[in-house]
Design an enzyme around this catalytic site. Structure first.
Site, PDB file in Angstrom:
ATOM      1  N   LYS A 218       0.814  -1.213   0.000  1.00 61.45           N
ATOM      2  CA  LYS A 218       0.000   0.000   0.000  1.00 61.45           C
ATOM      3  C   LYS A 218       0.853   1.271   0.000  1.00 61.45           C
ATOM      4  O   LYS A 218       0.335   2.367  -0.209  1.00 61.45           O
ATOM      5  CB  LYS A 218      -0.957  -0.018   1.194  1.00 61.45           C
ATOM      6  CG  LYS A 218      -2.002  -1.123   1.072  1.00 61.45           C
ATOM      7  CD  LYS A 218      -2.805  -1.302   2.332  1.00 61.45           C
ATOM      8  CE  LYS A 218      -3.821  -2.429   2.152  1.00 61.45           C
ATOM      9  NZ  LYS A 218      -3.187  -3.739   1.874  1.00 61.45           N
TER      10      LYS A 218
ATOM     11  N   ARG B  35     -14.204  -0.075   0.572  1.00 67.31           N
ATOM     12  CA  ARG B  35     -14.116   0.733   1.785  1.00 67.31           C
ATOM     13  C   ARG B  35     -13.228   1.956   1.543  1.00 67.31           C
ATOM     14  O   ARG B  35     -12.448   1.983   0.588  1.00 67.31           O
ATOM     15  CB  ARG B  35     -13.557  -0.108   2.932  1.00 67.31           C
ATOM     16  CG  ARG B  35     -14.459  -1.237   3.362  1.00 67.31           C
ATOM     17  CD  ARG B  35     -13.893  -1.999   4.534  1.00 67.31           C
ATOM     18  NE  ARG B  35     -12.613  -2.631   4.229  1.00 67.31           N
ATOM     19  CZ  ARG B  35     -11.910  -3.360   5.090  1.00 67.31           C
ATOM     20  NH1 ARG B  35     -12.362  -3.532   6.317  1.00 67.31           N
ATOM     21  NH2 ARG B  35     -10.780  -3.901   4.740  1.00 67.31           N
TER      22      ARG B  35
END
Length: 336
Positions: free
Chosen positions: A131, A254
């Site tokens: 990430k 999300r």
């Protein structure tokens, strides 16, 4: 490699910290000292039950927070190697608590660096995440900043004989808060919540993460970001492997999530080398001779524009292979 050495693991009560502890004590019983540094006293108490002082006198437990530089300096006294695993890592929690995430992941990284420079630490290996590559969420942005800090730390060491390196990898199978334990729990309810059916992720076992950290400790010259060659999986294959008879309910993506993750962008390709089992992103300006590095590791520059993306990966887990891995690495009672 670690015989008669002193090692400290920040975030040592986490999944990888515990796996590292188990592996180090098994392979190097002659380790001088293994310090578990974390801020969670309950997790330390529970881990102490597995490593009682009478049997493991080399294991020490040290309550502390990476936000506290003075505490780190005290903890690093007499330490040879630091493995920095402490982080605030849940994407959606970081989105709603941004200041806390920055304090731990960025401020904590800087504190680890400064504490290591002030003591006699020889090598720091910091854990990163996919990430951190082209981040779209705060967690990824803080980990990218952390990566940059650790790489740049090699430029400010002066006469200090210390190395800083980074290991970056994808989802660790079975780690706390990851999708597989989540689905195993949700299976009992008969419904598995799916964010987006097309979602993919890189997959690495805890042992794979341990091996990578130790590889960096053994081989890093300073400033490298190590990236493993690992398979991807499709979120729907995970759902089919764990709950084929469950309802697979799509709930939407999300905050801060990507559909696919990256570990190397096309912009990184100009400084990325294939060294066999791993890729390695080198600093744009190294503190050592690049040609010697290439010769030593038989490193090959990747093609211009090369990117390493979980959605375009060439190696994939299947439903059957995922079931086998879950039984082997996550839940021995899981029915294949």
């Amino acid at each position: 490699m670690l015989h008669n050495k002193s090692i400290l693991i920040t975030g040592g009560t986490g999944s990888l910290g515990k796996a590292l502890t188990h592996h180090i004590l098994k392979k190097w019983p002659g380790v001088k000292r293994l310090v578990i540094f974390s801020r969670d006293e309950q997790k330390q108490y529970e881990m102490e039950q597995d490593y009682p002082v009478a049997k493991y006198p080399q294991v020490r437990f040290f309550i502390g927070d990476v936000r506290d530089r003075e505490r780190l300096v005290r903890a690093f006294s007499g330490i040879d190697y630091v493995i920095h695993a402490a982080a605030m890592k849940h994407v959606h929690i970081a989105e709603y608590n941004p200041d806390e995430c920055v304090k731990t992941n960025v401020g904590g990284a800087e504190n680890v660096i400064q504490a290591a420079l002030q003591t006699q630490v020889q090598h720091v290996v910091a854990l990163s995440t996919d990430k951190a590559c082209a981040p779209i969420n705060l967690y990824g942005a803080t980990k990218l900043t952390s990566d940059k800090l650790f790489v740049a730390a090699n430029n400010i060491r002066g006469q200090n004989n210390i190395k800083f390196s980074v290991v970056r990898y994808g989802n660790v199978m079975g780690s706390n808060g990851s999708v597989i334990p989540f689905f195993l729990k949700k299976k009992e309810e008969g419904v598995l919540p799916i964010t987006v059916k097309e979602m993919t992720r890189f997959n690495i076992t805890l042992q794979g993460g341990v091996d990578m950290v130790l590889h960096a400790l053994k081989t890093a010259w300073g400033g490298e970001i190590f990236i493993p060659k690992i398979p991807s999986y499709k979120i729907m294959d995970i759902a089919k492997a764990i709950g084929p008879d469950c309802e697979h309910k799509v709930i939407g993506i999300r905050p801060g999530e990507k559909i696919h993750e990256e570990m190397i962008t096309s912009s990184d390709s100009f400084f990325t080398y294939d060294i066999g089992e791993y890729f390695v992103i080198l600093p744009q300006a190294t503190m050592w001779n690049l040609n010697e590095f290439i010769s030593n590791f038989k490193a090959k520059l990747v093609p211009s524009g090369f990117a390493y993306n979980s959605g375009t990966n060439t190696e994939w887990e299947t439903v059957d292979s995922l079931r086998t891995l879950i039984k082997e690495h996550v839940d021995p009672n899981f029915k294949v």
